[in-house]
Design an enzyme around this catalytic site. Structure first.
Site, short mmCIF file in Angstrom:
data_model
loop_
_atom_site.label_atom_id
_atom_site.label_comp_id
_atom_site.label_asym_id
_atom_site.label_seq_id
_atom_site.Cartn_x
_atom_site.Cartn_y
_atom_site.Cartn_z
N LYS A 119 0.86 -1.20 0.00
CA LYS A 119 0.00 0.00 0.00
C LYS A 119 0.89 1.24 0.00
O LYS A 119 1.52 1.57 1.00
CB LYS A 119 -0.90 0.04 1.25
CG LYS A 119 -2.00 1.10 1.05
CD LYS A 119 -2.59 1.65 2.32
CE LYS A 119 -1.92 2.87 2.85
NZ LYS A 119 -1.91 4.05 1.99
N GLU A 139 9.98 1.58 10.41
CA GLU A 139 11.01 2.58 10.15
C GLU A 139 10.32 3.93 10.28
O GLU A 139 9.48 4.27 9.45
CB GLU A 139 11.59 2.42 8.75
CG GLU A 139 12.30 1.11 8.49
CD GLU A 139 13.55 0.92 9.32
OE1 GLU A 139 13.99 1.88 9.98
OE2 GLU A 139 14.06 -0.20 9.35
N CYS A 150 13.52 11.20 6.39
CA CYS A 150 13.54 10.70 7.79
C CYS A 150 14.89 10.91 8.43
O CYS A 150 14.98 11.14 9.63
CB CYS A 150 13.18 9.23 7.81
SG CYS A 150 14.23 8.24 6.75
N GLU A 172 10.09 16.37 14.87
CA GLU A 172 10.40 16.21 13.46
C GLU A 172 9.52 17.17 12.66
O GLU A 172 8.29 17.04 12.68
CB GLU A 172 10.10 14.76 13.04
CG GLU A 172 10.48 14.49 11.61
CD GLU A 172 10.20 13.07 11.17
OE1 GLU A 172 9.07 12.58 11.43
OE2 GLU A 172 11.08 12.45 10.56
P1 NAD Z 1 2.45 8.48 7.65
O1 NAD Z 1 2.74 7.74 8.89
O2 NAD Z 1 1.45 9.54 7.68
O3 NAD Z 1 1.98 7.51 6.49
C1 NAD Z 1 2.75 6.38 6.11
C2 NAD Z 1 1.83 5.33 5.56
O4 NAD Z 1 0.95 4.90 6.60
C3 NAD Z 1 0.93 5.81 4.41
O5 NAD Z 1 0.84 4.79 3.45
C4 NAD Z 1 -0.40 6.02 5.10
O6 NAD Z 1 -1.50 5.87 4.23
C5 NAD Z 1 -0.39 4.92 6.13
N1 NAD Z 1 -1.28 5.16 7.26
C6 NAD Z 1 -1.73 6.35 7.74
N2 NAD Z 1 -2.60 6.14 8.77
C7 NAD Z 1 -2.67 4.80 8.95
C8 NAD Z 1 -3.37 3.97 9.85
N3 NAD Z 1 -4.20 4.48 10.77
N4 NAD Z 1 -3.20 2.64 9.75
C9 NAD Z 1 -2.37 2.10 8.84
N5 NAD Z 1 -1.69 2.84 7.94
C10 NAD Z 1 -1.84 4.18 8.00
O7 NAD Z 1 3.89 8.98 7.17
P2 NAD Z 1 4.20 9.90 5.92
O8 NAD Z 1 3.70 11.25 6.29
O9 NAD Z 1 3.74 9.26 4.66
O10 NAD Z 1 5.79 9.86 5.88
C11 NAD Z 1 6.55 10.69 6.63
C12 NAD Z 1 7.12 9.95 7.82
O11 NAD Z 1 7.83 8.78 7.39
C13 NAD Z 1 8.13 10.75 8.59
O12 NAD Z 1 7.89 10.65 9.97
C14 NAD Z 1 9.46 10.11 8.22
O13 NAD Z 1 10.47 10.32 9.17
C15 NAD Z 1 9.09 8.71 8.05
N6 NAD Z 1 10.07 7.99 7.22
C16 NAD Z 1 10.92 7.11 7.82
C17 NAD Z 1 11.87 6.43 7.07
C18 NAD Z 1 12.80 5.43 7.73
O14 NAD Z 1 13.34 4.60 7.02
N7 NAD Z 1 12.99 5.48 9.03
C19 NAD Z 1 11.97 6.65 5.69
C20 NAD Z 1 11.09 7.56 5.10
C21 NAD Z 1 10.13 8.22 5.89
#
Ligand code: NAD
Length: 494
Positions: free
Chosen positions: A187, A263, A297, A396
């Site tokens: 997804k 992650e 991230c 962040e």
């Molecule tokens: P997010 O947590 O909002 O969304 C990530 C994914 O989770 C999306 O596909 C979203 O649709 C899904 N999601 C949202 N609500 C959900 C729920 N209730 N249940 C299940 N899935 C759900 O994150 P984002 O805004 O897309 O990405 C930014 C974040 O990702 C930042 O915090 C960043 O640091 C982190 N990130 C971490 C890494 C790493 O490797 N550590 C790499 C890239 C990004």
């Protein structure tokens, strides 16, 4: 046929880009969500609004494919040949995929072409090449016994992706999970589904059985939660915010105790000691802080600098910041595009106001280009006099705001660097080998880079400590550990 970026941009202009669910033999309801580009907030197409019933349909085909052995039952060499074909198709269509990510996430096209896509292609080739070089073990036993320690695919994997590196995050999860024989349901983030859709189509073209790889588009609270709660998914591998990571742990506890790998976020320090080569450090500090609009991230969003070089370093950073051109990311001269969406833009903007009200000093930047496209463009911004109690030090932001603090002793530098609940990445600058050895060990982060900003590469595991990560690592051979389970086969002969 190969598509140029100009052709993709034209399709977007006509509102014709589409990402639907791809689930073998199952027609989804046809409900769709608008897809707008952050570049100018115009409609570029639609994505499917995946629901729990779509997830359930995908799990049924994933499980029956897994049980049938049509993918996991292939010899490693056969799976490798399919994975290599897939890698070469992704390489062939790189320009199209780069353009899709540029439109969806507002990422500079030059970075999509020259950084994200080469790294994505490399990931697919690397796991294809690695999959037939994994061995189990034989236990030391007495002569009438044979103890085999084998690594088997887990079964059905759910991969939930973020929007900041759409193609690359897809590769980091899906390539190793599929390579070892699992069935995968992926997804993508609702903001960035286009490249994922195209890569799944290319997987089918390469010969990946349709049941072994499904795509569910849609919202986190619908499709994402349904993946998290499904009782026949064996593991969810997630990259995204710490907040949603916590929810996935909860869904697992309330459903089938599926494994969860997270992650999550970061608030990574960059520490500059007095003996650092400042000129060599500046481009790295800038990249760590502002690359990908800081929607990264491992973004080095806290600069912790020795008081004796603070002024000199700030002068150099201010001069360097003027070279980071803000504008339409489809233009090849641009280094900073828009924030990914309005809500996120408002959040980053509010951190500028909050930092000022908490007493941080604006050194450069802070400008918002409301006349440009969507209006969600923010220039590289540096705040000085930041202390650990300030929001910008602890949270962040995921936008181009760099927080600068000073220190006078090495102990103080390490204490400041470790003073958050994240622990994903860190970089530091020093020419003294004794300091390098000491500090590298004592900074608490999954990746520590010395005299440069790096996340490592596909050969090295990536992931954080504390609230930055949980349960496993992406990348490297370590990613295979995420997607396999260890079994003992004990044979007794008489
Ligand atoms: P997010 O947590 O909002 O969304 C990530 C994914 O989770 C999306 O596909 C979203 O649709 C899904 N999601 C949202 N609500 C959900 C729920 N209730 N249940 C299940 N899935 C759900 O994150 P984002 O805004 O897309 O990405 C930014 C974040 O990702 C930042 O915090 C960043 O640091 C982190 N990130 C971490 C890494 C790493 O490797 N550590 C790499 C890239 C990004």
């Amino acid at each position: 046929m190969k598509k140029t970026k100009e052709q993709v941009f034209e399709h977007a202009h006509a509102g014709k880009l589409w990402a639907g669910n791809l689930i073998e033999g199952y027609q989804n309801s046809g409900v769709k969500l608008e897809n707008r580009t952050p570049i100018d907030d115009s409609l570029i197409g639609f994505i499917a609004d995946g629901q729990a019933e779509d997830v359930h349909a995908a799990v049924l085909v994933a499980r029956s494919t897994f049980n049938s052995g049509s993918w996991q039952g292939l010899s490693p060499l056969e799976r490798k040949q399919v994975m290599l074909r897939w890698a070469s198709l992704i390489e062939f269509h790189s320009e199209e995929l780069a353009a899709l990510d540029c439109l969806d996430a507002g990422k500079p096209i030059t970075e999509c072409l020259n950084t994200d896509m080469p790294a994505t292609v490399d990931t697919f080739y690397w796991y294809a090449e690695a999959l037939d070089k994994m061995f189990g073990k034989v236990a030391p036993t007495s002569q009438n016994e044979l103890g085999l320690i084998v690594h088997e695919p887990i079964g059905v994997v759910g991969a939930v992706l973020p929007w900041n590196f759409p193609a690359q995050m897809f590769a980091w999860k899906v390539a190793p999970a599929l390579a070892v024989g699992n069935s995968v349901i992926v997804k993508p983030a609702e903001l960035t589904s286009l490249s994922a859709y195209r890569m799944v189509e290319l997987a089918y073209e390469a010969g990946v059985p349709k049941g072994a790889l499904s795509l569910i588009c849609g919202l986190g609270e619908n499709a994402g939660e349904a993946i998290g709660r499904h009782v026949d998914i064996d593991i969810v591998s997630f990259t995204g915010s710490t907040e949603v990571g916590r929810l996935l742990l909860k869904y697992s506890a309330e459903s089938n105790l599926k494994e969860i790998v997270l992650e999550c976020g970061g608030k990574s320090p960059q520490v500059v000691f007095a003996d650092a080569d400042l000129d060599a450090a500046v481009p790295h500090i800038m990249a760590a802080a502002f690359w990908n609009m800081s929607e990264n991230c491992s973004c080095g969003s806290r600069l912790i600098v020795h008081e004796s070089v603070r002024e000199k370093l700030l002068d150099k950073l201010v001069a360097a910041a003027t070279k980071w051109k803000v504008g339409n990311p489809m233009d090849e001269s641009i280094s900073i595009g828009p924030m990914v969406e309005k809500v996120h833009f408002e959040k980053v903007k509010s951190f500028i106001e909050l930092s000022l009200s908490e007493g941080a000093k604006l050194v450069t930047g802070g400008k918002i280009f409301s006349e440009l496209g969507s209006g969600w463009y923010i220039e590289p911004t540096i705040f000085d006099n930041v202390t650990p109690d300030m929001s910008i030090f602890q949270n962040e932001v995921f936008g181009p705001l760099l927080a600068v603090s000073t220190f006078s002793t090495d102990e103080e530098a390490i204490e400041l660097a470790n003073n958050t609940h994240y622990s994903l990445a860190a970089s530091f600058y020093s020419q003294n080998i004794h300091r390098v050895m000491n500090v590298a060990r004592r900074i608490n982060a999954g990746t520590v880079s010395v005299n440069g900003f790096s996340e490592g590469n596909i050969t090295t595991p990536f992931g954080g400590f504390k609230q930055s990560g949980f349960g496993g690592k992406d990348n490297g051979l370590e990613a295979f550990e995420q997607y396999t389970q260890t079994k003992v086969i004990w044979i007794i002969h008489h």
